[in-house]
Design a protein around this motif. Structure first.
Motif, PDB file in Angstrom:
ATOM      1  N   ASN A 216       0.837  -1.177   0.000  1.00 23.61           N
ATOM      2  CA  ASN A 216       0.000   0.000   0.000  1.00 23.61           C
ATOM      3  C   ASN A 216       0.881   1.239   0.000  1.00 23.61           C
ATOM      4  O   ASN A 216       1.736   1.414   0.849  1.00 23.61           O
ATOM      5  CB  ASN A 216      -0.888  -0.076   1.248  1.00 23.61           C
ATOM      6  CG  ASN A 216      -1.762   1.138   1.356  1.00 23.61           C
ATOM      7  OD1 ASN A 216      -1.695   2.030   0.524  1.00 23.61           O
ATOM      8  ND2 ASN A 216      -2.573   1.165   2.381  1.00 23.61           N
ATOM      9  N   THR A 217       0.676   2.059  -0.995  1.00 25.39           N
ATOM     10  CA  THR A 217       1.580   3.211  -1.128  1.00 25.39           C
ATOM     11  C   THR A 217       0.966   4.474  -0.545  1.00 25.39           C
ATOM     12  O   THR A 217       1.575   5.536  -0.595  1.00 25.39           O
ATOM     13  CB  THR A 217       1.881   3.468  -2.616  1.00 25.39           C
ATOM     14  OG1 THR A 217       0.653   3.667  -3.272  1.00 25.39           O
ATOM     15  CG2 THR A 217       2.631   2.316  -3.204  1.00 25.39           C
ATOM     16  N   ASP A 218      -0.218   4.348  -0.009  1.00 24.79           N
ATOM     17  CA  ASP A 218      -0.910   5.559   0.444  1.00 24.79           C
ATOM     18  C   ASP A 218      -0.159   6.307   1.530  1.00 24.79           C
ATOM     19  O   ASP A 218      -0.213   7.524   1.603  1.00 24.79           O
ATOM     20  CB  ASP A 218      -2.310   5.195   0.970  1.00 24.79           C
ATOM     21  CG  ASP A 218      -3.261   4.968  -0.182  1.00 24.79           C
ATOM     22  OD1 ASP A 218      -4.424   4.664   0.075  1.00 24.79           O
ATOM     23  OD2 ASP A 218      -2.805   5.113  -1.338  1.00 24.79           O
TER      24      ASP A 218
ATOM     25  N   THR B 132     -11.562  -6.927  -9.803  1.00 23.65           N
ATOM     26  CA  THR B 132     -11.215  -5.559  -9.423  1.00 23.65           C
ATOM     27  C   THR B 132     -12.251  -4.549  -9.916  1.00 23.65           C
ATOM     28  O   THR B 132     -12.310  -3.440  -9.426  1.00 23.65           O
ATOM     29  CB  THR B 132      -9.835  -5.157 -10.009  1.00 23.65           C
ATOM     30  OG1 THR B 132      -9.826  -5.462 -11.396  1.00 23.65           O
ATOM     31  CG2 THR B 132      -8.715  -5.885  -9.313  1.00 23.65           C
TER      32      THR B 132
ATOM     33  N   ALA C 233      -3.470  -3.317  -7.736  1.00 24.37           N
ATOM     34  CA  ALA C 233      -2.040  -3.194  -7.433  1.00 24.37           C
ATOM     35  C   ALA C 233      -1.501  -4.516  -6.895  1.00 24.37           C
ATOM     36  O   ALA C 233      -0.393  -4.931  -7.227  1.00 24.37           O
ATOM     37  CB  ALA C 233      -1.812  -2.078  -6.424  1.00 24.37           C
ATOM     38  N   ARG C 234      -2.305  -5.189  -6.083  1.00 24.52           N
ATOM     39  CA  ARG C 234      -1.886  -6.470  -5.520  1.00 24.52           C
ATOM     40  C   ARG C 234      -1.753  -7.499  -6.636  1.00 24.52           C
ATOM     41  O   ARG C 234      -0.765  -8.218  -6.708  1.00 24.52           O
ATOM     42  CB  ARG C 234      -2.922  -6.918  -4.497  1.00 24.52           C
ATOM     43  CG  ARG C 234      -2.371  -7.803  -3.401  1.00 24.52           C
ATOM     44  CD  ARG C 234      -3.340  -7.886  -2.236  1.00 24.52           C
ATOM     45  NE  ARG C 234      -4.722  -8.080  -2.663  1.00 24.52           N
ATOM     46  CZ  ARG C 234      -5.730  -7.280  -2.290  1.00 24.52           C
ATOM     47  NH1 ARG C 234      -5.515  -6.249  -1.513  1.00 24.52           N
ATOM     48  NH2 ARG C 234      -6.959  -7.519  -2.708  1.00 24.52           N
TER      49      ARG C 234
ATOM     50  N   TYR D  38      10.234   1.256  -3.847  1.00 23.53           N
ATOM     51  CA  TYR D  38       9.074   0.370  -3.984  1.00 23.53           C
ATOM     52  C   TYR D  38       9.537  -0.816  -4.814  1.00 23.53           C
ATOM     53  O   TYR D  38       9.851  -0.673  -5.992  1.00 23.53           O
ATOM     54  CB  TYR D  38       7.949   1.108  -4.701  1.00 23.53           C
ATOM     55  CG  TYR D  38       6.634   0.367  -4.790  1.00 23.53           C
ATOM     56  CD1 TYR D  38       5.478   0.889  -4.227  1.00 23.53           C
ATOM     57  CD2 TYR D  38       6.537  -0.845  -5.470  1.00 23.53           C
ATOM     58  CE1 TYR D  38       4.265   0.232  -4.326  1.00 23.53           C
ATOM     59  CE2 TYR D  38       5.322  -1.524  -5.568  1.00 23.53           C
ATOM     60  CZ  TYR D  38       4.195  -0.989  -5.002  1.00 23.53           C
ATOM     61  OH  TYR D  38       3.012  -1.636  -5.091  1.00 23.53           O
TER      62      TYR D  38
ATOM     63  N   ASP E 263     -11.272  -1.347  -8.029  1.00 28.03           N
ATOM     64  CA  ASP E 263     -10.584  -1.475  -6.752  1.00 28.03           C
ATOM     65  C   ASP E 263      -9.081  -1.375  -7.029  1.00 28.03           C
ATOM     66  O   ASP E 263      -8.435  -2.353  -7.401  1.00 28.03           O
ATOM     67  CB  ASP E 263     -10.947  -2.834  -6.136  1.00 28.03           C
ATOM     68  CG  ASP E 263     -10.309  -3.002  -4.763  1.00 28.03           C
ATOM     69  OD1 ASP E 263      -9.411  -2.206  -4.422  1.00 28.03           O
ATOM     70  OD2 ASP E 263     -10.713  -3.937  -4.051  1.00 28.03           O
ATOM     71  N   ASP E 264      -8.539  -0.163  -6.862  1.00 29.16           N
ATOM     72  CA  ASP E 264      -7.161   0.043  -7.276  1.00 29.16           C
ATOM     73  C   ASP E 264      -6.172  -0.722  -6.404  1.00 29.16           C
ATOM     74  O   ASP E 264      -5.105  -1.118  -6.852  1.00 29.16           O
ATOM     75  CB  ASP E 264      -6.817   1.531  -7.331  1.00 29.16           C
ATOM     76  CG  ASP E 264      -7.130   2.248  -6.045  1.00 29.16           C
ATOM     77  OD1 ASP E 264      -8.325   2.323  -5.704  1.00 29.16           O
ATOM     78  OD2 ASP E 264      -6.192   2.738  -5.386  1.00 29.16           O
ATOM     79  N   ARG E 265      -6.547  -0.940  -5.132  1.00 27.86           N
ATOM     80  CA  ARG E 265      -5.620  -1.694  -4.273  1.00 27.86           C
ATOM     81  C   ARG E 265      -5.544  -3.153  -4.678  1.00 27.86           C
ATOM     82  O   ARG E 265      -4.462  -3.739  -4.724  1.00 27.86           O
ATOM     83  CB  ARG E 265      -6.050  -1.595  -2.822  1.00 27.86           C
ATOM     84  CG  ARG E 265      -5.873  -0.207  -2.290  1.00 27.86           C
ATOM     85  CD  ARG E 265      -6.075  -0.186  -0.819  1.00 27.86           C
ATOM     86  NE  ARG E 265      -6.097   1.192  -0.357  1.00 27.86           N
ATOM     87  CZ  ARG E 265      -6.109   1.515   0.909  1.00 27.86           C
ATOM     88  NH1 ARG E 265      -6.115   0.564   1.834  1.00 27.86           N
ATOM     89  NH2 ARG E 265      -6.124   2.778   1.264  1.00 27.86           N
TER      90      ARG E 265
ATOM     91  N   PRO F   5       2.652  -0.443  -8.400  1.00 28.51           N
ATOM     92  CA  PRO F   5       1.744   0.605  -7.898  1.00 28.51           C
ATOM     93  C   PRO F   5       0.665   0.953  -8.918  1.00 28.51           C
ATOM     94  O   PRO F   5       0.941   0.976 -10.113  1.00 28.51           O
ATOM     95  CB  PRO F   5       2.665   1.817  -7.692  1.00 28.51           C
ATOM     96  CG  PRO F   5       4.050   1.314  -7.762  1.00 28.51           C
ATOM     97  CD  PRO F   5       4.040   0.024  -8.496  1.00 28.51           C
TER      98      PRO F   5
END
Lengths: 276, 479
Positions: free
Chosen positions: A2-4, B48, A165-166, A198, A160-162, A171
């Protein structure tokens, strides 16, 4: 992943002071860069808009695919580091042979940018992912810019951007480049991937059928022996299996892994001619 | 691309292994790879992306698409849109054009001459600079700036909204039937701004055969440099033949007719090429229709005025100033009993008249090879000079407050008829590409033969078409 945590919060994101403090737009000034960043993506996803937002240039943007067919270059300073940003032609894939796809492919492969930003259309994610997955085979230093979030919202599409990313292992930054939303976060992600802060774990194409998969694995091992430290041996293996002349030639001439300026050839014409 | 020093079958264990594995896997490797990429992509997308129900998603876009790309309504709507754009351009440009002309060619011009005589500059210097270079530039600005400042933003708004890909979609069917690549419709759209850019944009076409067709026919898209010629001719000649209330309408219709004729020619020449020198299969492709996006009005105004209008104007001015100087020299260097300009124009006049044009127009098109933008100013200057009117000093353009006076100069001094104007419009559409475009074609093809074809084919066609209209007009006693 998580880059937040290290990114400015929502209110700061749109504040020009916060942006200006860390971002200096350099226009066409690209000398003495620390990092090279490539901007790839499907046609008409807003690459040129992102390019303009970051460099302060005014590359013509237009609402139709095929607008950018040459490379455009610009520069910016972020957090004290100089970046050269290269806007590549939009392509649906890197597997075929039209000149624009070759320009994009050659630059990502031979130009070896420190970071490749793939701009994707949030309203057409599945189709856009085809290109992302191909780029992830070539380079692991990727940031996905999930653009056109406003249009997605208007059409009732949520991404769902997270989770994305996963799944992709790189990112993912949601943006509305037209309004400059998400650009600070995008820059932060680029900086993190460029510096190696990262560590990406890129998704690799999984569902190869057994016969194809085995052939790819065998050839990959052979390539890794010949070209030590080649980051994209598996992708080269796939290209060789397909009989890609350009890659066969690169293997024969031992160009792989070198910073061959192959992409320079294709861009003799800069869009200094006014574009329509 | 292959290196001559190393034959393709030079031994390389890695490539040999790849070869044998490739045979094992079989020829459908590509399809199987693409399939696995698709599977991965759809799997990732499936967990997603969520849709807010299916409540009329893209409903508005689809309805609009059905209308704009409908077989029945697609083309009529396209025609109407073009008509609206040109009508707004033509009826909106009159007043600012007259104001600019009054300012630049009357007030500033007189002030400059006043200053020159106050400084007691020699006549040839003030003549060369003020009557040559300055006046040519002033002409370009006052005749071209207002229509461009209206036309370019309107066109860019349509583009930003997403209308151009729909036009391309409509045309795709036709291009396909002409044996060309559907994407040629896109490079053609690009050519409506600048042919050099249009030629570069053919890079999206992967088949070399179809790409060549697209490159050669791109010239039939009217570029920025040619719109002003058409708009001016349409306004003062075609518009003038209609009742005043309908003048702008008739003028717009004539410009649209020429633009549509360009599309028809592009299709016809593509058809011809794909059946003669560039035979082959037509490739299929899918054209993505982007979503409609509300245009960003202010940004569009800014970019189209700064990036397009001023760049085109700058090109025109940069070319017009030296052209003006050359014309002034031509007008003031005398050989025997007349100036060089008179000799040159008289030499070409019989040929020009044969094609329903005249010597002045031909000289203008030679001078305008670097940039079509200067055709109109050159024609006006040469006409004034050659007519030898007492009101005009050699090489000097008289002040013209509005477009009616342009009409008077051309008709009374130049002996123009409606045929001259129509053939100029046709010739403006169908002639050799400008030197920048020719150079770009060379860069993109690296082939002398095709560069020559792309240059001379439209020129030959232009002479053929104008000869035809001139002959028909004469046969029916229309001129």
């Amino acid at each position: 992943m998580n880059t937040d945590a290290v990114m400015p919060k929502a209110a700061c994101a749109t504040c020009s002071l916060a942006q200006n403090a860390r971002l200096i737009k350099l226009g066409i000034e690209t000398g003495g860069w620390d990092y090279v960043v490539a901007l790839a993506g499907n046609p008409n996803t807003g690459k040129s808009t992102v390019f303009n937002a970051v460099t302060g240039l005014r590359q013509h943007t237009g609402n139709w695919p095929g607008k950018t067919v040459t490379r455009a270059e610009g520069g910016f300073i972020y957090d004290g580091k100089r970046y050269k940003l290269v806007d590549l032609p939009g392509t649906y894939s890197l597997l075929s042979t039209s000149v624009d796809e070759e320009i994009a492919r050659d630059f990502i492969l031979f130009g070896q940018p420190h970071v490749t930003v793939v701009v994707v259309d949030a309203t057409r994610l599945e189709r856009n992912l085809n290109l992302v997955l191909q780029i992830l085979e070539i380079t692991d230093r990727v940031v996905v810019c999930l653009n056109l979030m406003d249009e997605a919202e208007r059409h009732g599409i949520k991404v769902d951007d997270r989770a994305l990313a996963r799944d992709l292992g790189v990112p993912v930054v949601p943006t509305v480049a037209r309004r400059g939303e998400g650009i600070p976060e995008l820059l932060a992600a680029i900086a993190q991937v460029a510096s190696g802060e990262y560590a990406t774990r890129p998704h690799r194409i999984r569902h190869l059928d057994p016969e194809v998969g085995q052939a790819v694995e065998r050839l990959t091992r052979e390539i890794e022996k010949t070209f030590k430290g080649l980051p994209n041996a598996r992708w080269v293996a796939m290209r060789l299996l397909e009989g890609d002349e350009r890659i066969i030639e690169a293997v024969r001439k031992h160009e792989l892994g070198e910073l061959a300026p192959a992409a320079e050839m294709a861009s003799t014409m800069q869009p200094a001619l006014e574009t329509a | 691309m292959t290196d001559k020093a190393m034959p393709p079958d030079s031994p390389d264990p890695l490539l040999d292994m790849a070869d044998s594995l490739r045979q094992e896997v079989g020829p459908d490797f590509h399809d199987r790879l693409v399939e696995s990429i698709y599977t991965d992509a759809s799997q990732i997308a499936s967990h997603t992306v969520t849709h807010d129900g299916e409540r009329g998603r893209f409903y508005w876009d689809r309805t609009l698409d059905r209308l704009l790309t409908s077989r029945t309504w697609g083309f009529p709507i396209m025609g109407l849109m073009l008509m609206a754009v040109f009508w707004l351009t033509i009826s909106g440009a009159n007043v600012p054009s007259a104001m600019l002309a009054d300012l630049l060619m009357d007030k500033v011009y007189n002030a400059l001459h006043g200053a020159a005589s106050a400084l007691s500059l020699p006549w040839w210097l003030s003549g060369f600079v003020i009557d040559g270079m300055y006046l040519a530039t002033a002409w370009v600005v006052s005749v071209m700036l207002p229509p461009m400042a209206i036309f370019f933003p309107l066109f860019t708004l349509l583009e930003d909204f997403g209308y151009l890909p729909r036009v391309a979609f409509n045309l795709d069917r036709l291009f396909h039937r002409a044996g060309a690549h559907g994407k040629q419709a896109l490079s053609m759209m690009m050519g409506f701004g600048c042919n050099a850019a249009g030629v570069i944009s053919t890079r999206i076409i992967d088949s070399p055969r179809e790409r060549l067709i697209a490159i050669i026919t791109n010239n039939f898209s009217i570029c920025n440099g040619r719109w002003p010629t058409l708009i001016l001719m349409g306004t003062i000649f075609i518009g003038a033949t209609a009742p005043p209330a309908l003048a702008s309408f008739a003028a717009a219709a004539s410009v649209v007719t020429i633009a549509v004729l360009g599309i028809i020619l592009a299709l016809g020449v593509s058809w011809f090429l794909s059946r003669t020198w560039l035979k082959g299969e037509t490739s299929a492709f899918s054209l993505e229709l982007p979503p409609y996006r509300p245009p960003q009005i202010l940004q569009t105004l800014y970019t189209s005025v700064i990036d397009r209008t001023l760049i085109v104007l700058w090109r025109a001015v940069v070319m017009a100033a030296p052209a003006g100087a050359i014309i002034w020299l031509l007008g003031n260097i005398t050989l025997g009993d007349a100036s060089l300009a008179v000799h040159l124009v008289q030499l070409l006049n019989p040929i020009g008249l044969l094609f329903g044009l005249n010597g002045v127009i031909l000289v203008a098109y030679v001078l305008a090879i670097p940039a079509n933008e200067i055709v109109i100013p050159t024609i006006l200057m040469l006409t004034l000079m050659v007519s030898g009117s007492d009101a005009v000093q050699a090489g000097v353009m008289i002040e013209m407050e509005d477009q009616t006076q342009v009409y008077n100069v051309l008709v009374n001094m130049g002996g123009w008829t409606l045929l001259t104007a129509i053939n100029l419009m046709l010739f403006s559409l169908i002639h050799n590409p400008c030197s920048t475009t020719i150079l770009t074609i060379w860069n993109e093809t690296k082939n002398l033969r095709w560069t020559t074809v792309a240059t001379l084919l439209p020129l030959g066609l232009g002479f053929a078409v104008t000869f035809l209209t001139a002959t028909v007009a004469r046969l029916f006693g229309l001129v």
